[in-house]
Enzyme design. Structure first.
Site, PDB file in Angstrom:
ATOM      1  N   THR A   1       5.132   1.532  23.109  1.00 51.77           N
ATOM      2  CA  THR A   1       4.999   2.838  23.557  1.00 51.77           C
ATOM      3  C   THR A   1       3.773   3.724  23.443  1.00 51.77           C
ATOM      4  O   THR A   1       3.384   4.609  23.851  1.00 51.77           O
ATOM      5  CB  THR A   1       6.284   3.803  23.200  1.00 51.77           C
ATOM      6  OG1 THR A   1       6.219   3.769  21.936  1.00 51.77           O
ATOM      7  CG2 THR A   1       7.414   3.135  23.559  1.00 51.77           C
ATOM      8  N   GLY A   2       2.974   3.211  22.233  1.00 54.59           N
ATOM      9  CA  GLY A   2       1.729   3.915  21.924  1.00 54.59           C
ATOM     10  C   GLY A   2       0.712   3.509  22.922  1.00 54.59           C
ATOM     11  O   GLY A   2       0.802   2.784  23.673  1.00 54.59           O
ATOM     12  N   GLN A   3      -0.382   4.258  22.528  1.00 57.90           N
ATOM     13  CA  GLN A   3      -1.736   3.954  23.415  1.00 57.90           C
ATOM     14  C   GLN A   3      -1.940   2.323  23.791  1.00 57.90           C
ATOM     15  O   GLN A   3      -2.061   1.944  24.747  1.00 57.90           O
ATOM     16  CB  GLN A   3      -2.986   4.789  22.931  1.00 57.90           C
ATOM     17  CG  GLN A   3      -4.343   4.446  23.573  1.00 57.90           C
ATOM     18  CD  GLN A   3      -5.564   4.823  22.916  1.00 57.90           C
ATOM     19  OE1 GLN A   3      -6.152   5.943  23.637  1.00 57.90           O
ATOM     20  NE2 GLN A   3      -5.968   4.206  21.784  1.00 57.90           N
TER      21      GLN A   3
ATOM     22  N   ASP B   1      12.395  -2.634  13.881  1.00 57.33           N
ATOM     23  CA  ASP B   1      11.817  -1.633  13.095  1.00 57.33           C
ATOM     24  C   ASP B   1      10.956  -2.376  12.110  1.00 57.33           C
ATOM     25  O   ASP B   1      11.401  -3.458  11.249  1.00 57.33           O
ATOM     26  CB  ASP B   1      12.634  -0.607  12.113  1.00 57.33           C
ATOM     27  CG  ASP B   1      12.202   0.294  11.833  1.00 57.33           C
ATOM     28  OD1 ASP B   1      12.352   1.786  11.789  1.00 57.33           O
ATOM     29  OD2 ASP B   1      10.839   0.322  10.775  1.00 57.33           O
TER      30      ASP B   1
ATOM     31  N   GLN C   1       2.426   4.283  11.209  1.00 59.70           N
ATOM     32  CA  GLN C   1       1.946   5.568  11.185  1.00 59.70           C
ATOM     33  C   GLN C   1       0.506   5.465  11.241  1.00 59.70           C
ATOM     34  O   GLN C   1      -0.103   5.302  10.534  1.00 59.70           O
ATOM     35  CB  GLN C   1       2.854   5.952  10.009  1.00 59.70           C
ATOM     36  CG  GLN C   1       2.730   7.564   9.944  1.00 59.70           C
ATOM     37  CD  GLN C   1       1.497   8.478  10.095  1.00 59.70           C
ATOM     38  OE1 GLN C   1       1.384   8.508  11.180  1.00 59.70           O
ATOM     39  NE2 GLN C   1       0.900   8.386   9.089  1.00 59.70           N
ATOM     40  N   SER C   2       0.209   5.942  12.461  1.00 58.58           N
ATOM     41  CA  SER C   2      -1.422   5.736  12.753  1.00 58.58           C
ATOM     42  C   SER C   2      -2.182   6.995  12.653  1.00 58.58           C
ATOM     43  O   SER C   2      -3.263   6.765  13.068  1.00 58.58           O
ATOM     44  CB  SER C   2      -1.576   5.192  14.043  1.00 58.58           C
ATOM     45  OG  SER C   2      -1.084   5.998  15.153  1.00 58.58           O
TER      46      SER C   2
ATOM     47  N   THR D   1      -8.475  -1.445  11.163  1.00 58.20           N
ATOM     48  CA  THR D   1      -9.159  -0.242  11.426  1.00 58.20           C
ATOM     49  C   THR D   1     -10.363  -0.009  10.822  1.00 58.20           C
ATOM     50  O   THR D   1     -10.534  -0.427   9.577  1.00 58.20           O
ATOM     51  CB  THR D   1      -8.263   0.998  11.398  1.00 58.20           C
ATOM     52  OG1 THR D   1      -9.128   2.184  11.494  1.00 58.20           O
ATOM     53  CG2 THR D   1      -7.543   0.967   9.933  1.00 58.20           C
TER      54      THR D   1
ATOM     55  N   GLU E   1     -11.339   2.680   9.791  1.00 54.97           N
ATOM     56  CA  GLU E   1     -11.181   3.698   8.895  1.00 54.97           C
ATOM     57  C   GLU E   1     -10.995   3.032   7.293  1.00 54.97           C
ATOM     58  O   GLU E   1     -11.331   3.437   6.312  1.00 54.97           O
ATOM     59  CB  GLU E   1      -9.681   4.525   8.901  1.00 54.97           C
ATOM     60  CG  GLU E   1      -9.770   5.256  10.037  1.00 54.97           C
ATOM     61  CD  GLU E   1     -10.421   6.547   9.818  1.00 54.97           C
ATOM     62  OE1 GLU E   1     -10.413   7.085   8.706  1.00 54.97           O
ATOM     63  OE2 GLU E   1     -11.209   6.984  10.654  1.00 54.97           O
TER      64      GLU E   1
ATOM     65  N   TYR F   1      -3.574   6.410   4.874  1.00 53.91           N
ATOM     66  CA  TYR F   1      -3.511   5.457   6.130  1.00 53.91           C
ATOM     67  C   TYR F   1      -4.397   4.407   5.892  1.00 53.91           C
ATOM     68  O   TYR F   1      -3.816   3.008   6.238  1.00 53.91           O
ATOM     69  CB  TYR F   1      -3.808   6.373   7.206  1.00 53.91           C
ATOM     70  CG  TYR F   1      -4.205   5.542   8.422  1.00 53.91           C
ATOM     71  CD1 TYR F   1      -3.206   4.768   9.069  1.00 53.91           C
ATOM     72  CD2 TYR F   1      -5.396   5.296   8.812  1.00 53.91           C
ATOM     73  CE1 TYR F   1      -3.496   4.071  10.393  1.00 53.91           C
ATOM     74  CE2 TYR F   1      -5.702   4.530  10.055  1.00 53.91           C
ATOM     75  CZ  TYR F   1      -4.814   3.947  10.828  1.00 53.91           C
ATOM     76  OH  TYR F   1      -5.024   3.204  11.842  1.00 53.91           O
TER      77      TYR F   1
ATOM     78  N   LYS G   1      -3.562   0.278   5.657  1.00 55.67           N
ATOM     79  CA  LYS G   1      -4.008  -0.712   6.453  1.00 55.67           C
ATOM     80  C   LYS G   1      -4.768  -1.851   5.833  1.00 55.67           C
ATOM     81  O   LYS G   1      -4.653  -2.851   6.232  1.00 55.67           O
ATOM     82  CB  LYS G   1      -5.156   0.168   7.521  1.00 55.67           C
ATOM     83  CG  LYS G   1      -4.619   0.808   8.659  1.00 55.67           C
ATOM     84  CD  LYS G   1      -3.702  -0.171   9.521  1.00 55.67           C
ATOM     85  CE  LYS G   1      -2.885   0.243  10.913  1.00 55.67           C
ATOM     86  NZ  LYS G   1      -2.638  -0.511  12.041  1.00 55.67           N
TER      87      LYS G   1
ATOM     88  N   ARG H   1      -4.118   8.778  24.490  1.00 53.76           N
ATOM     89  CA  ARG H   1      -4.276   8.808  23.251  1.00 53.76           C
ATOM     90  C   ARG H   1      -3.299  10.133  22.873  1.00 53.76           C
ATOM     91  O   ARG H   1      -3.159  11.013  23.573  1.00 53.76           O
ATOM     92  CB  ARG H   1      -5.704   9.237  22.781  1.00 53.76           C
ATOM     93  CG  ARG H   1      -5.880   9.363  21.468  1.00 53.76           C
ATOM     94  CD  ARG H   1      -5.943   8.206  20.541  1.00 53.76           C
ATOM     95  NE  ARG H   1      -6.781   7.925  19.653  1.00 53.76           N
ATOM     96  CZ  ARG H   1      -6.703   7.236  18.607  1.00 53.76           C
ATOM     97  NH1 ARG H   1      -5.375   6.546  18.393  1.00 53.76           N
ATOM     98  NH2 ARG H   1      -7.688   7.125  17.513  1.00 53.76           N
TER      99      ARG H   1
HETATM  100  P1  GDP Z   1      -9.292   9.246  12.842  1.00 51.89           P
HETATM  101  O1  GDP Z   1     -10.697   8.849  12.624  1.00 51.89           O
HETATM  102  O2  GDP Z   1      -8.451   8.305  12.715  1.00 51.89           O
HETATM  103  O3  GDP Z   1      -9.123  10.015  11.442  1.00 51.89           O
HETATM  104  O4  GDP Z   1      -9.186   9.914  14.034  1.00 51.89           O
HETATM  105  P2  GDP Z   1      -9.038  11.649  14.241  1.00 51.89           P
HETATM  106  O5  GDP Z   1      -9.227  11.762  15.870  1.00 51.89           O
HETATM  107  O6  GDP Z   1      -7.478  12.038  13.930  1.00 51.89           O
HETATM  108  O7  GDP Z   1     -10.096  12.478  13.676  1.00 51.89           O
HETATM  109  C1  GDP Z   1     -11.581  12.078  13.719  1.00 51.89           C
HETATM  110  C2  GDP Z   1     -12.481  12.975  13.113  1.00 51.89           C
HETATM  111  O8  GDP Z   1     -12.307  14.306  13.713  1.00 51.89           O
HETATM  112  C3  GDP Z   1     -12.132  13.254  11.726  1.00 51.89           C
HETATM  113  O9  GDP Z   1     -13.404  13.285  10.643  1.00 51.89           O
HETATM  114  C4  GDP Z   1     -11.360  14.605  11.568  1.00 51.89           C
HETATM  115  O10 GDP Z   1     -11.664  15.381  10.285  1.00 51.89           O
HETATM  116  C5  GDP Z   1     -12.283  15.495  12.779  1.00 51.89           C
HETATM  117  N1  GDP Z   1     -11.655  16.490  13.053  1.00 51.89           N
HETATM  118  C6  GDP Z   1     -12.128  17.563  13.334  1.00 51.89           C
HETATM  119  N2  GDP Z   1     -11.064  18.620  13.843  1.00 51.89           N
HETATM  120  C7  GDP Z   1     -10.216  17.967  13.749  1.00 51.89           C
HETATM  121  C8  GDP Z   1      -8.849  18.180  14.492  1.00 51.89           C
HETATM  122  O11 GDP Z   1      -8.451  19.337  14.955  1.00 51.89           O
HETATM  123  N3  GDP Z   1      -7.930  17.275  14.673  1.00 51.89           N
HETATM  124  C9  GDP Z   1      -7.938  15.916  14.274  1.00 51.89           C
HETATM  125  N4  GDP Z   1      -6.974  15.090  14.304  1.00 51.89           N
HETATM  126  N5  GDP Z   1      -9.228  15.686  13.718  1.00 51.89           N
HETATM  127  C10 GDP Z   1     -10.140  16.562  13.702  1.00 51.89           C
END
Ligand code: GDP
Length: 323
Positions: A10-12, A56, A81-82, A123, A125, A147, A151, A182
């Site tokens: 069900t996710g992206q 699960d 939990q992504s 990932t 990350e 997270y 991973k 997304r």
């Molecule tokens: P991630 O790389 O899996 O953490 O993907 P995200 O889309 O959650 O975040 C990407 C980057 O955007 C990270 O460096 C966040 O700190 C930065 N960021 C800046 N503002 C925001 C915000 O309002 N929401 C999220 N999710 N990330 C943010």
């Protein structure tokens, strides 16, 4: 007919991968976690073509049952939990689902169908506080969140089961990949949804955290093909999948606002609540191994991705569709 068992449908990524596999004539079994409200927005159009199995990742017995029912040739583990932000608030649950869940799945496969091919969604990350630029398969890891630590455990368990039990287990180190599907909490979709709302007069500001961090953002629809390609090779291996381009959050913001003819500086407000306790400053992937060995290539570049997502959110909000 080939059979695949997919978690996280069900996710992206799960929705794009299921479409991809159905088109190739696979029978697709989808592991489904019970939720009080339906969560089928991404898969409404293919819901009836999927074979749903309740289960699960944190419940080994349910995975054993799922592997028995599906008797799959290929298993894709995309459930987790992504979201990095949430992993700071729920570090233990994230560890159970995103980390130990992989071990549960590997054990279920080892016990029931050890010759099935396994894909683990790793990932970028995991590179975290990066040791080199760009990052490739040989770059040392330095996770910077609950997270990414979870991973990394799943990544190494996948490699350990491959090396210890000769299982066909692959780990795809995918850099950030986005799409109109997304989740709204991720920065890309938060921005494109915010831009669309502001353009339509439904919102007058967009609150964001760190605008300086840089990501290598690709299109999720391209990335699921790489997952499949990894499982079609003669030998299991790990691959980086990326675009080879990096852009800051600020650049994403600028590109999205300027696409609808607005100046982002009039609308974006920095908000401490969206800053992370530890940040990953710069991700940039080198996917030359995947290009060479899998023949994989991106088809959507940064600008096209931003425009696709803004277009989708504008359209969706105009006809009042759900997320
Ligand atoms: P991630 O790389 O899996 O953490 O993907 P995200 O889309 O959650 O975040 C990407 C980057 O955007 C990270 O460096 C966040 O700190 C930065 N960021 C800046 N503002 C925001 C915000 O309002 N929401 C999220 N999710 N990330 C943010």
């Amino acid at each position: 007919m080939k059979k695949a068992l997919v978690t996280g449908v069900t996710g992206q990524d799960g929705s794009y991968l299921s479409e991809f596999l159905l088109k190739r004539g696979y029978k697709v079994f989808a592991l489904r976690r019970r939720t009080s409200m339906p969560i089928y927005v991404n898969v409404e159009h293919i819901k009836d073509q999927l074979e749903w199995i309740d289960g699960d990742l944190t419940d080994l017995a349910s995975l054993i049952r799922a592997v028995q029912i599906a008797d799959p040739d290929e298993i894709y583990n995309l459930a987790a939990q992504s979201f990095v932000g949430t992993s700071w608030n729920q570090p233990f649950a994230t560890g159970e689902m995103t980390g130990l869940g992989v071990t549960n799945m590997l054990e279920a496969i080892r016990l029931i169908k050890p010759n099935a091919r396994f894909y683990q969604a790793s990932t970028s990350e995991m590179f975290g506080k990066v040791a080199e630029v760009p990052q490739r398969e040989t770059t040392p890891f330095y996770p910077r969140s609950p997270y990414s630590a979870a991973k990394l455990y799943g990544h190494w368990m996948t490699i350990n089961y491959r090396e210890s039990f000769s299982m066909f287990a692959c780990s795809g180190i995918l850099f950030n990949h986005e799409s109109p599907r997304r989740g709204l909490e991720f920065v890309t979709r938060k921005i494109t949804n915010g831009v669309a709302k502001i353009k339509l007069g439904l919102q007058n500001e967009l609150r964001l955290g760190n605008l300086d961090s840089k990501r290598d953002w690709g299109f999720a629809g391209d990335y699921v093909k790489a997952m499949w390609l990894m499982l079609q090779q003669d030998q299991p291996d790990d691959y980086v999948i990326s675009t080879g381009e990096t852009h800051s959050v600020r650049e994403f913001v600028e590109t999205a606002f300027s696409y609808v003819g607005l100046n982002w500086k009039s609308y974006v407000v920095q908000d401490e609540r969206f800053m992370r306790p530890a940040e990953v400053d710069l991700l940039l992937g080198d996917c030359s191994k995947a290009e060479k060995k899998l023949g994989w290539k991106k088809s959507v570049d940064f600008r096209a991705l931003v425009h696709m997502m803004v277009d989708h959110d504008l359209e969706r909000l105009q006809v009042n569709e759900p997320v």
